[in-house]
Scaffold this motif. Structure first.
Motif, PDB file in Angstrom:
ATOM      1  N   SER A 130       1.060  -1.526  -0.153  1.00  0.00           N
ATOM      2  CA  SER A 130      -0.231  -0.194   0.266  1.00  0.00           C
ATOM      3  C   SER A 130       0.899   1.254   0.262  1.00  0.00           C
ATOM      4  CB  SER A 130      -0.767  -0.211   0.827  1.00  0.00           C
ATOM      5  OG  SER A 130      -1.082   1.216   1.368  1.00  0.00           O
ATOM      6  N   LEU A 131       1.910   1.112   0.561  1.00  0.00           N
ATOM      7  CA  LEU A 131       2.768   2.759   0.897  1.00  0.00           C
ATOM      8  C   LEU A 131       3.367   2.612  -0.103  1.00  0.00           C
ATOM      9  CD1 LEU A 131       4.164   2.485   4.601  1.00  0.00           C
ATOM     10  CD2 LEU A 131       2.348   4.065   3.883  1.00  0.00           C
ATOM     11  N   LEU A 132       4.084   1.272  -1.264  1.00  0.00           N
ATOM     12  CA  LEU A 132       5.384   1.494  -1.858  1.00  0.00           C
ATOM     13  C   LEU A 132       4.023   1.775  -3.526  1.00  0.00           C
ATOM     14  CD1 LEU A 132       7.360   0.889  -3.435  1.00  0.00           C
ATOM     15  CD2 LEU A 132       6.278  -0.906  -3.776  1.00  0.00           C
ATOM     16  N   GLN A 133       2.528   1.541  -3.307  1.00  0.00           N
ATOM     17  CA  GLN A 133       2.021   2.204  -4.692  1.00  0.00           C
ATOM     18  C   GLN A 133       1.687   3.732  -4.169  1.00  0.00           C
ATOM     19  OE1 GLN A 133       0.522   0.732  -7.224  1.00  0.00           O
ATOM     20  NE2 GLN A 133      -0.402   2.720  -7.464  1.00  0.00           N
ATOM     21  N   SER A 134       1.631   4.124  -3.061  1.00  0.00           N
ATOM     22  CA  SER A 134       0.813   5.308  -2.727  1.00  0.00           C
ATOM     23  C   SER A 134       2.245   6.530  -2.712  1.00  0.00           C
ATOM     24  CB  SER A 134       0.715   5.388  -1.392  1.00  0.00           C
ATOM     25  OG  SER A 134       0.178   7.024  -1.043  1.00  0.00           O
ATOM     26  N   ALA A 135       3.641   5.433  -2.893  1.00  0.00           N
ATOM     27  CA  ALA A 135       4.641   6.592  -2.808  1.00  0.00           C
ATOM     28  C   ALA A 135       5.289   6.841  -3.940  1.00  0.00           C
ATOM     29  CB  ALA A 135       5.797   5.943  -2.377  1.00  0.00           C
ATOM     30  N   THR A 136       4.574   5.886  -5.148  1.00  0.00           N
ATOM     31  CA  THR A 136       5.091   5.581  -6.597  1.00  0.00           C
ATOM     32  C   THR A 136       3.792   7.065  -7.015  1.00  0.00           C
ATOM     33  OG1 THR A 136       4.995   3.751  -6.375  1.00  0.00           O
ATOM     34  CG2 THR A 136       4.611   4.434  -8.816  1.00  0.00           C
ATOM     35  N   GLU A 137       2.786   6.570  -6.518  1.00  0.00           N
ATOM     36  CA  GLU A 137       1.223   7.296  -7.428  1.00  0.00           C
ATOM     37  C   GLU A 137       1.557   9.244  -6.947  1.00  0.00           C
ATOM     38  OE1 GLU A 137      -1.897   6.349  -5.497  1.00  0.00           O
ATOM     39  OE2 GLU A 137      -2.522   4.591  -7.212  1.00  0.00           O
ATOM     40  N   LYS A 138       2.187   9.444  -5.438  1.00  0.00           N
ATOM     41  CA  LYS A 138       2.540  10.943  -5.132  1.00  0.00           C
ATOM     42  C   LYS A 138       3.627  11.479  -5.828  1.00  0.00           C
ATOM     43  CE  LYS A 138      -0.130  10.768  -1.410  1.00  0.00           C
ATOM     44  NZ  LYS A 138      -1.494  10.555  -0.063  1.00  0.00           N
ATOM     45  N   ASN A 139       4.866  10.283  -6.223  1.00  0.00           N
ATOM     46  CA  ASN A 139       6.514  10.428  -6.289  1.00  0.00           C
ATOM     47  C   ASN A 139       7.180  11.179  -5.120  1.00  0.00           C
ATOM     48  OD1 ASN A 139       8.906  10.911  -7.872  1.00  0.00           O
ATOM     49  ND2 ASN A 139       8.425  13.167  -8.493  1.00  0.00           N
ATOM     50  N   GLU A 140       7.173  10.197  -4.032  1.00  0.00           N
ATOM     51  CA  GLU A 140       7.304  10.325  -2.515  1.00  0.00           C
ATOM     52  C   GLU A 140       8.179   8.765  -2.518  1.00  0.00           C
ATOM     53  OE1 GLU A 140       4.356  13.118   0.019  1.00  0.00           O
ATOM     54  OE2 GLU A 140       4.476  10.909  -0.553  1.00  0.00           O
ATOM     55  N   CYS A 141       9.452   9.392  -1.195  1.00  0.00           N
ATOM     56  CA  CYS A 141      10.053   8.447  -1.103  1.00  0.00           C
ATOM     57  C   CYS A 141      10.136   7.141  -0.299  1.00  0.00           C
ATOM     58  CB  CYS A 141      11.410   9.071  -0.841  1.00  0.00           C
ATOM     59  SG  CYS A 141      12.508  10.251  -1.041  1.00  0.00           S
ATOM     60  N   LEU A 142      10.230   5.844  -0.221  1.00  0.00           N
ATOM     61  CA  LEU A 142       9.622   5.096   0.705  1.00  0.00           C
ATOM     62  C   LEU A 142      10.965   3.869   1.128  1.00  0.00           C
ATOM     63  CD1 LEU A 142       7.352   3.218   2.510  1.00  0.00           C
ATOM     64  CD2 LEU A 142       7.310   1.697   0.281  1.00  0.00           C
ATOM     65  N   SER A 143      11.518   4.134   2.422  1.00  0.00           N
ATOM     66  CA  SER A 143      12.937   3.167   2.578  1.00  0.00           C
ATOM     67  C   SER A 143      12.132   2.738   3.716  1.00  0.00           C
ATOM     68  CB  SER A 143      13.487   4.168   3.454  1.00  0.00           C
ATOM     69  OG  SER A 143      14.335   5.425   2.704  1.00  0.00           O
ATOM     70  N   ILE A 144      13.162   1.102   3.122  1.00  0.00           N
ATOM     71  CA  ILE A 144      12.757   0.453   4.634  1.00  0.00           C
ATOM     72  C   ILE A 144      14.232  -0.482   4.778  1.00  0.00           C
ATOM     73  CG2 ILE A 144      13.135  -1.843   2.389  1.00  0.00           C
ATOM     74  CD1 ILE A 144      10.811  -3.570   3.961  1.00  0.00           C
ATOM     75  N   ALA A 145      14.229  -0.933   6.258  1.00  0.00           N
ATOM     76  CA  ALA A 145      14.954  -1.709   6.522  1.00  0.00           C
ATOM     77  C   ALA A 145      14.606  -2.399   7.131  1.00  0.00           C
ATOM     78  CB  ALA A 145      15.527  -0.234   7.946  1.00  0.00           C
ATOM     79  N   LEU A 146      15.496  -3.297   7.255  1.00  0.00           N
ATOM     80  CA  LEU A 146      15.958  -5.270   7.370  1.00  0.00           C
ATOM     81  C   LEU A 146      16.572  -5.144   8.313  1.00  0.00           C
ATOM     82  CD1 LEU A 146      15.303  -7.351   4.151  1.00  0.00           C
ATOM     83  CD2 LEU A 146      13.188  -6.150   5.658  1.00  0.00           C
ATOM     84  N   VAL A 147      16.568  -5.805   9.319  1.00  0.00           N
ATOM     85  CA  VAL A 147      16.789  -5.531  10.686  1.00  0.00           C
ATOM     86  C   VAL A 147      16.990  -7.297  11.143  1.00  0.00           C
ATOM     87  CG1 VAL A 147      16.926  -5.395  13.540  1.00  0.00           C
ATOM     88  CG2 VAL A 147      15.972  -3.772  11.488  1.00  0.00           C
ATOM     89  N   ASP A 148      18.026  -7.629  11.413  1.00  0.00           N
ATOM     90  CA  ASP A 148      18.248  -9.353  11.984  1.00  0.00           C
ATOM     91  C   ASP A 148      19.146  -9.095  13.130  1.00  0.00           C
ATOM     92  OD1 ASP A 148      18.032 -11.692  10.879  1.00  0.00           O
ATOM     93  OD2 ASP A 148      20.060 -12.106  11.822  1.00  0.00           O
ATOM     94  N   ILE A 149      19.082 -10.528  14.016  1.00  0.00           N
ATOM     95  CA  ILE A 149      19.515  -9.917  15.552  1.00  0.00           C
ATOM     96  C   ILE A 149      21.136 -11.118  15.342  1.00  0.00           C
ATOM     97  CG2 ILE A 149      20.053 -10.918  17.766  1.00  0.00           C
ATOM     98  CD1 ILE A 149      16.907 -11.129  17.908  1.00  0.00           C
ATOM     99  N   ASP A 150      21.928 -10.769  15.263  1.00  0.00           N
ATOM    100  CA  ASP A 150      23.233 -11.501  15.678  1.00  0.00           C
ATOM    101  C   ASP A 150      23.229 -12.494  16.347  1.00  0.00           C
ATOM    102  OD1 ASP A 150      24.558  -8.854  13.123  1.00  0.00           O
ATOM    103  OD2 ASP A 150      25.028  -8.049  15.127  1.00  0.00           O
ATOM    104  N   PHE A 151      23.935 -13.529  15.910  1.00  0.00           N
ATOM    105  CA  PHE A 151      24.626 -14.663  16.398  1.00  0.00           C
ATOM    106  C   PHE A 151      23.202 -15.268  17.440  1.00  0.00           C
ATOM    107  CE2 PHE A 151      27.740 -12.970  15.464  1.00  0.00           C
ATOM    108  CZ  PHE A 151      28.498 -13.466  14.882  1.00  0.00           C
ATOM    109  N   PHE A 152      22.137 -14.684  16.709  1.00  0.00           N
ATOM    110  CA  PHE A 152      20.805 -15.404  17.610  1.00  0.00           C
ATOM    111  C   PHE A 152      20.660 -16.715  17.878  1.00  0.00           C
ATOM    112  CE2 PHE A 152      15.805 -16.666  18.287  1.00  0.00           C
ATOM    113  CZ  PHE A 152      15.781 -15.169  19.042  1.00  0.00           C
TER     114      PHE A 152
END
Length: 378
Positions: free
Chosen positions: A233-255
């Motif tokens: 939904s946010l990606l579609q909105s960013a495309t239509e409004k010509n805005e940025c969308l950032s995503i951060a993937l977070v992973d625990i080290d040695f979990f």
């Protein structure tokens, strides 16, 4: 003789049938009201309790209308006309306490006084009794008693107060009317209470199922399904409004080491604490999710790549400073690796994959770091 007895028998049967029809009509009206209040007016309220004066007024007004309708559909039993109007006031009190109860009592008492025949001493006494009952039921409704205790006391108050009015207005003849009224209120009250309890439990169960379908059971964050819906939904909105969308993937080290060394119970506790850190460190409009296992994500709408890297670094730093509590009271340090990508710097179809590649680069680069899909690391 036989014809006369047959005629009397048919008349008795017809009276019983008419009474049953009246009772069924009243029960149907109350049922419709309960569904209306539960599914329309209070559909977003937790445990069916109105959270604002506006909703309380709505509940009181609707209960007043219900009481008027119930007065119209009176029930004739043994030559006496009685109705379920006070069931409406009980419901108002149960749903919202004093304010809805008093409002419904004012509406019902006012209409009873002005619209149902002449204004006489008995009608004034009956209207005043309705208002007094409404105040008493409101106090019962807001008390900490159990559900069935509230209903029992409410029915008892209605029975005693109204029976007293019958005796005051009609003398000895009011005793029979009181008996009929108490019988009818017992039947109608138990039916309404049971149905009300059933609807409340059904609503609570539905909310639980709905919540479990969208929220991660362990951390309380969005689950993968909700993440995917929100991301698209946010990606579609960013495309239509010509805005940025950032995503951060977070992973625990040695979990895996945490689970192997301290057990899965402590591993779950670590995951819950990390979820709390992410929620406290991110902004209120960011979308934080647990995507599965020890992997989390943060979707940052209208956030340029440079700013998203700063937020990711703040997350990494917050985790590295935190001492994660274990069930036995000990604390351990942990770190996370984070990969970041941003649209439109990255094509929308590649955004999630590139963030995952950046996370992989952070793992290969020694962990406890933030990597961009555009550079090696910050």
């Amino acid at each position: 003789m036989d014809n006369s007895e047959n005629r009397k028998g048919r008349e008795r049967s017809l009276k019983i049938l008419n009474t049953l029809q009246d009772l069924i009509a009243n029960f149907a009206i109350v049922t419709a009201y309960l569904f209306l209040v539960n599914q329309v007016i209070l559909r977003k309220q937790h445990k069916n309790l109105p959270s604002s004066y506006q909703l309380k007024l709505q509940v009181g007004f609707m209960a007043g209308i219900l009481g008027i309708i119930l007065m119209v559909f009176t029930v004739k039993m043994n030559g006496t006309y009685v109705d379920f109007r006070q069931i409406a006031i009980i419901l108002a009190a149960m749903f919202g306490g004093i304010i809805p109860a008093v409002l419904s009592g004012l509406i019902i008492g006012g209409v009873r006084l002005l619209a149902f025949g002449e204004v006489t001493t008995p009608t004034i006494v009956a209207a005043a009794n309705t208002l007094v009952i409404a105040m008493m039921l409101g106090m019962i409704g807001r008390s900490s008693m159990s559900f069935w205790s509230k209903w029992t006391w409410s029915l008892l108050v209605c029975s005693v107060m109204t029976s007293a009015v019958f005796v005051i207005n009609t003398g000895y003849n009011g005793m029979m009317t009181s008996a009929v009224y108490i019988t009818m209120m017992a039947l109608g009250g138990v039916f309404t209470a049971y149905l009300n309890e059933f609807l409340i439990k059904a609503k609570a169960q539905f909310e639980k199922i709905e919540r479990e379908a969208t929220v991660d059971y362990l951390t309380g964050l969005n689950n993968h399904r909700t993440f995917d819906e929100r991301y698209q939904s946010l990606l579609q909105s960013a495309t239509e409004k010509n805005e940025c969308l950032s995503i951060a993937l977070v992973d625990i080290d040695f979990f895996k080491r945490v689970n192997d060394q301290y057990g899965h119970g402590n591993g779950d506790l670590v995951l819950k604490q990390l979820g709390e850190i992410l929620m406290k460190t991110t902004r209120s409009f960011d979308t934080v999710s647990r995507n599965g296992g020890e992997e989390f994500s943060v979707i940052m709408y209208d956030t340029p790549h440079k700013h998203s890297l700063q937020i990711a670094e703040r997350l990494r730093h917050a985790v590295s400073r935190h001492r994660f509590r274990l069930n036995d009271g000990r604390t351990i340090p942990l770190t996370v690796s984070i990969g970041v990508a941003t649209y439109p710097d990255t094509e929308r179809e590649l955004l999630l994959d590139d963030a995952d590649k950046a996370l992989y680069a952070a793992k290969l680069g020694g962990r406890n770091t933030v990597c961009s899909n555009q550079t090696s690391q910050i």
